[in-house]
Design a protein around this motif. Sequence first.
Motif, mmCIF file in Angstrom:
data_model
loop_
_atom_site.group_PDB
_atom_site.id
_atom_site.type_symbol
_atom_site.label_atom_id
_atom_site.label_comp_id
_atom_site.label_asym_id
_atom_site.label_seq_id
_atom_site.Cartn_x
_atom_site.Cartn_y
_atom_site.Cartn_z
ATOM 1 N N VAL A 409 23.847 8.333 56.474
ATOM 2 C CA VAL A 409 22.623 7.554 56.655
ATOM 3 C C VAL A 409 22.800 6.532 57.779
ATOM 4 N N LYS A 410 23.940 5.847 57.794
ATOM 5 C CA LYS A 410 24.217 4.841 58.834
ATOM 6 C C LYS A 410 24.101 5.463 60.227
ATOM 7 N N LEU A 413 20.299 6.057 61.315
ATOM 8 C CA LEU A 413 19.313 4.979 61.408
ATOM 9 C C LEU A 413 19.005 4.645 62.860
ATOM 10 N N ASP A 417 16.239 -0.846 61.976
ATOM 11 C CA ASP A 417 16.905 -0.431 60.731
ATOM 12 C C ASP A 417 18.396 -0.181 60.942
ATOM 13 N N VAL A 422 24.301 -0.897 54.807
ATOM 14 C CA VAL A 422 24.018 0.349 54.077
ATOM 15 C C VAL A 422 24.783 0.371 52.759
ATOM 16 N N GLY A 457 17.409 7.831 52.951
ATOM 17 C CA GLY A 457 17.723 6.409 52.988
ATOM 18 C C GLY A 457 16.458 5.619 52.777
ATOM 19 N N VAL A 458 16.484 4.659 51.843
ATOM 20 C CA VAL A 458 15.305 3.824 51.577
ATOM 21 C C VAL A 458 15.686 2.360 51.736
ATOM 22 N N LYS A 459 14.684 1.548 52.030
ATOM 23 C CA LYS A 459 14.919 0.128 52.268
ATOM 24 C C LYS A 459 14.603 -0.670 51.003
ATOM 25 N N GLU A 544 17.671 -7.518 53.167
ATOM 26 C CA GLU A 544 17.298 -6.103 53.177
ATOM 27 C C GLU A 544 18.539 -5.222 53.323
ATOM 28 N N VAL A 546 19.721 -0.805 53.286
ATOM 29 C CA VAL A 546 19.337 0.605 53.226
ATOM 30 C C VAL A 546 20.198 1.256 52.160
ATOM 31 N N VAL A 569 13.637 5.382 55.457
ATOM 32 C CA VAL A 569 14.075 5.165 56.835
ATOM 33 C C VAL A 569 15.025 6.258 57.318
ATOM 34 N N TYR A 570 15.388 7.168 56.421
ATOM 35 C CA TYR A 570 16.236 8.305 56.801
ATOM 36 C C TYR A 570 15.875 9.485 55.910
#
Length: 612
Positions: A409-410, A413, A417, A422, A457-459, A544, A546, A569-570
Motif C-alpha cells: 500500500v505504501k 500511494l 496520501d 501506514v 488502503g483506506v484513510k 490521519e 492509511v 486511497v489504494y
Amino acid sequence: MTEHAQQPVQPSRRTVVAGAAAGVAATAATVATASPATAGTGGSTARTTKLSILGTTDLHGNVYNWDYFKNAEFDDAQHNDIGVAKVKTVIDRERAARSNPVLVLDAGDTIQGTPLAYYYAKVQPIGGSTIHPMARAMNLIGYDAAALGNHEFNYGIPLLRTFESQLNFPLLGANAVDPVTKRPVFPPYVIKRVKVDRGPDLTVGILGLTNPGIAIWDKANVEGKMEFPGLVEQAKKFVPELKAKGCDVVIVSAHSGDITGSSYGDALPYVENASTLVAQEVADVDAILVGHAHLDIPNREVSSKVTPDKKVVLCEPFFWGKRVAVFDLELERKGNRWSITSITSDTLPTNTAEADPKVAAAVQEQHATVVKYVNSVVGTSAVAMSAARSVVEDVPIIDFVNFVQADAVKAGLTGADASLPVLSEAAPFNRAASFPAGNVTIRDVAGLYIYDNTLLGVKLTGAQVKDYLEYSMRYFKQVSGPGPFTTAAVTNAVYNGATTPDYNFDSVAGLDAPLTYDVDIAQPIGSRVTNLQYDGAAIDPAQEFVLAINNYRQSGGGGFPHVSTAPVVYNRQNEIRQLLIDWVVAHGEIDPTDFASADWKLVSGGTPITIT
C-alpha cells in the motif's frame, strides 16, 4: 400391502431457464422426472410412498481426502475425512439401501477453498476443454440441484457462469436478482416429478436460497450486476408459486446458517443466517438443507409461526464433505395429491467410506498438477514460524502478512496520501499455518493466507483506529487474573448470539513506526484497548493514517466500524496471497528481524496474563 417396484423412467433433462445464463431476469423453473439413478425401485403402495433427500454443503473445492497445505492425507482431531470422492461412495450406498426415490442436493460454497479450486480459477481458469474439478466430481454423483453459496462469487460472475455451464444440474438462487427487474438471474427453483407405482406422481419443489452477505463480501464482483435480498422475503414469493404448480413437498436448500444473526451487523437489512427464520415465517416449507455455518446438525425441528402444529426439519451436514445429510419422508395419498406424515433427518460420516474410483480417476490429473504447483519452492525462511499462538500473542508470521500488505500500500500511494503513516490489519486465518526453517513453498504461503482476498488502503483517524481495535477485541472472553488460561478459555467469545471466529480477530501493526497497545480482557467490550501508542507516544485522535485492509473487511465483512465508508486511497485488485508469494520470490528469504516485533499483548487489570 405389498410394495411394488417403481417403473423405470427416462433420465432427467435440465431445461435452461430462458435468459438466466445470460444474467437476465427469469422465474421459470426446471421440471424433470427423477432419473433411474435417483428414482429407486419401489417404496410405495397405492396409499403410501416414501422419498429420501441426500445433501451436502460447503464442499469448498475438496475432491480428495487431501490436505494441500500439509501435502498429506487430511486428518483432524475427530478423524473426519473429506472430499467428494468419499461423498459419492456414501451417497451410492444410501441409494442402494433404499427402495424409494432419492434426490441429491447441495447447499453451496463449491468452487473456492482449496488450492485445487484456486488453480482452476486463477492459474488455469476453466473454459473450453478445461473443466472445473468440482464439476467433474459432482456430475458423477448425479446431483439434482445445488444452491449458490457466497463463495461462488469470489472469482467473478463470468467464471461462475462458466462453472454453471459445466454442470449437469442447475444452480439455484431465488434471491440473486437483477438490480432493475428484481427477478432472479439464476433459476429460483426446480420441480422434480417422481413416478409412483399405482399412484399419482409425487411432485417435489426444490427452492434455492443464497446469502445476502454476498453484496458486502464480493461487492467488487457483484455491485450493479446483482442484488441479494433476504431469504424470507424471496421464499415468501416462490414457495406459493411451487405450491400453485402442484408441489406435494417443498425442500429449501439454503446457504444460510440456522443460528439467527449476521456477522455484518446491521450493514444490510437482510439476515445472514436466516434458515430458522424461513422455517418459522414461510408457510408450506417442509425441510431445509442448511449450509454456510460449517456446523453438524443432524436434526433440528423448528415450529412454524404461520401453520399451527407444523414442524420444519433442518439438517446441516458439517462441511468439506465430512458428512452427508439424509432426510427420509413418509407420505400418504389424499385424492390425487400426497401429504407428508413424517420427516426424519440425520448426518452420515464419510470417514468409513472408500474414495469412489470414478471420481478419483476423473480428477487425478488435475489434482497431480496442483500438488506439483503448491509444492514448488519460492524462497526460504531464516527460522521456523508458526501461527499456533497467533490468537493470543503477536507472532512473527502474522507480522509478515501485515508488513507485506503495508509495504504494498505504501508503494502505491500518491499525492498527499503518500506522506501518511501506514498501518495494516491481519487476522489469524489458519492456526495450523507455519513456515519451516529453510525452503518455503507456495503451499506454505497459501496455508497462511487461505482466502482469495484483495488488498485496499483506506484513510482513518487515530480515533477510528481505536474504535476498530475495540471492536476487534470482542473476540476475547472476559476473564480476570493473570491465569494461566487455556487458549479456548479466552478466545472465540460469543457476541450477539454468535461465536466470534478467528478470522474476525484483527491485530493492527505500523509500517513507518510501531503501533503498540495492550488488550485488557478483564474489562468489558468497548474498554479493552489500553496504552495505545504510535511511535512511542499516545495516539493522536485526529491524526490521519492509511490502513492496509482486505476487501472482505473493507466492504463490511465482520461489521468493523468506519472502514466501509472510509476514503479508499489504494485499490489495485491485487490478491494478498499472491502479494505474499511475490514478496518471497523477490526477496528470497523471510527473516523476522526485518519486520517482526511484539506490539500488542493480553493483560488483565494491566498485568500480563499467561496462556498455556
